[in-house]
Design an enzyme around this catalytic site. Structure first.
Site, PDB file in Angstrom:
ATOM      1  N   HIS A   8     -30.373 108.382  45.238  1.00 56.51           N
ATOM      2  CA  HIS A   8     -30.449 106.678  45.340  1.00 56.51           C
ATOM      3  C   HIS A   8     -31.790 106.294  46.187  1.00 56.51           C
ATOM      4  CE1 HIS A   8     -29.123 102.782  45.261  1.00 56.51           C
ATOM      5  NE2 HIS A   8     -29.433 102.634  46.541  1.00 56.51           N
ATOM      6  N   CYS A  33     -32.464 102.939  40.038  1.00 55.87           N
ATOM      7  CA  CYS A  33     -32.764 102.345  41.362  1.00 55.87           C
ATOM      8  C   CYS A  33     -34.313 102.896  41.792  1.00 55.87           C
ATOM      9  CB  CYS A  33     -31.841 102.883  42.359  1.00 55.87           C
ATOM     10  SG  CYS A  33     -31.329 104.574  42.419  1.00 55.87           S
ATOM     11  N   ASP A  49     -27.862 101.403  39.514  1.00 55.03           N
ATOM     12  CA  ASP A  49     -27.391 101.598  38.420  1.00 55.03           C
ATOM     13  C   ASP A  49     -28.075 102.491  37.402  1.00 55.03           C
ATOM     14  OD1 ASP A  49     -29.719 100.363  38.320  1.00 55.03           O
ATOM     15  OD2 ASP A  49     -29.059  98.564  37.260  1.00 55.03           O
TER      16      ASP A  49
END
Length: 402
Positions: free
Chosen positions: A389, A179, A176
């Site tokens: 990510h 991370c 979101d």
């Protein structure tokens, strides 16, 4: 400190083909340059989660951005007036509602919040889904995620095999836009055995008051879902966040049993209100570190190379712009760029070791932030497939220092 190595021109970019059983595919196109026909065709047959992941991969600049900005360092006047730019990654994709817990890991905070409103149910802290998923075998995860036979899928599997030589399991982290902060803080707390020196300082909780007395522009600090506060209110709230960070760090570091320590971390990262308050504290510590580095450079003191790169960007030529265009956007419309990983490491006085899977087979496969760390800085380890990510490798022999 050596400058970060940039990605070679024309280097192969990560592909999404081959993931989750995908067949022949194409290289991931540079942000802002999608082929219309290919993009349209590529959307067919993909799950919502896969489309979101690809969108996330295109969201921010990769490591090559760092080297590109280095040449600007001597051309920009970092003391110019604070001017706000809208970064390229500040264009959120259209929301797709899904209650699937696996896809939920890759959705941004705004999308999740909008779904809560549409469903008309406000989730309490006790019902909040954990933002760090339970551990699973790392090779099982790899086989599930990368089933194809494309060059990138093969490289990813090789990368995971290399990581599996030291780590048995992986824990997925909610994607979101927090991370990087989430994965780093979770790892730091999981292995904490004492309170860091900088957290013990009596002046630690006075940081908001001290900085606001010098820099009026900090009153524009954007708290999560809380805009338009007065200067005093922002100071008091950030002070509470810093106090919470010290309290939680102290509590978890004093837990002796590894199982009990892990349970305490899991519990913390299931508490939505406390978790996001800790991220605001980390962001403010990053701002404080950036101000210190900026002033040191202006006063002729030695600063790490990444500091020059940080303030060489058009969108962050000084701390005010850094706050407006980058730190304020973290968790809202963007995550941490690679140069900001250095800033996070300096703010926490931790070495962040990252397995960059798409760099497998190169000397950048394992990257350290910073790349010339202090010997007494503890080490946390993360995994990334795309520098955007981050997930968490777990289950290894004790390794707290390089």
């Amino acid at each position: 400190m050596a400058a970060p190595r940039s990605r070679a021109a024309g280097a192969e970019q990560p592909q999404v083909a081959g993931r989750r059983g995908g067949a022949a595919g194409r290289a991931l196109e540079p942000p802002g340059e999608p082929g219309p026909a290919n993009a349209a065709a590529g959307q067919k047959g993909r799950s919502a989660g896969e489309r979101r992941r690809e969108s996330a991969r295109r969201g921010t600049g990769g490591p090559e951005e760092i080297s590109r900005t280095a040449s600007l360092a001597t051309e920009e006047d970092a003391s110019r007036n604070c001017e706000m730019y809208l970064p390229a990654y500040c264009h959120p994709a259209a929301m797709e509602i899904s209650l699937d817990s696996e896809e939920d890991m890759y959705r941004d905070a705004e999308e999740i919040e909008r779904e809560k409103i549409l469903l008309g149910c406000k989730t309490s802290s006790s019902e909040y889904k954990p933002s760090v998923a339970p551990e699973m075998d790392i090779m099982e995860y790899c086989r599930k995620e990368w089933r194809g036979n494309t060059p990138v899928a093969k490289r990813m599997r090789k990368g995971y095999e290399a990581v599996a030589q030291k780590f048995a399991s992986i824990r997925r982290v909610r994607g979101d836009n927090y991370c990087a902060l989430r994965a780093t803080l979770f790892q730091a707390l999981s292995q904490a055995t004492q309170l860091p020196t900088w957290l013990q300082s009596e002046d630690f909780t006075k940081l908001p008051e001290n900085l606001l007395s010098k820099y009026d522009w900090i009153k524009q600090w954007q708290l999560k879902q809380k805009l338009g506060r007065k200067m005093g209110e922002i100071s008091d709230e950030i002070k509470e966040y810093l106090m919470l960070l010290r309290k939680k760090w102290k509590y978890i570091s004093e837990i002796k049993g590894p199982i009990e320590k892990q349970e305490a971390c899991d519990k913390l990262f299931k508490n939505e209100e406390e978790e996001y308050s800790l991220y605001e504290a980390l962001k403010f510590l990053m701002l404080n570190t950036a101000i210190e580095l900026y002033n040191d450079d202006k006063n002729g003191r030695r600063v790490p190379v990444f500091s020059w790169l940080l303030f060489a960007r058009d969108t962050s030529s000084n701390p005010c712009q850094l706050m407006h265009n980058h730190l304020n956007q973290i968790g809202h419309s963007g995550g941490l760029e690679q140069v900001e990983m250095f800033l996070l490491a300096y703010a926490l006085q931790y070495t962040i070791q990252v397995y960059r899977l798409y760099k497998y087979g190169t000397d950048e496969f394992i990257t350290l932030y910073p790349n010339d760390p202090e010997e007494d800085w503890p080490v946390v380890t993360l995994i990334t497939e795309d520098d955007r990510h981050y997930n968490i490798p777990v289950r290894m022999c004790q390794e707290t220092k390089l």
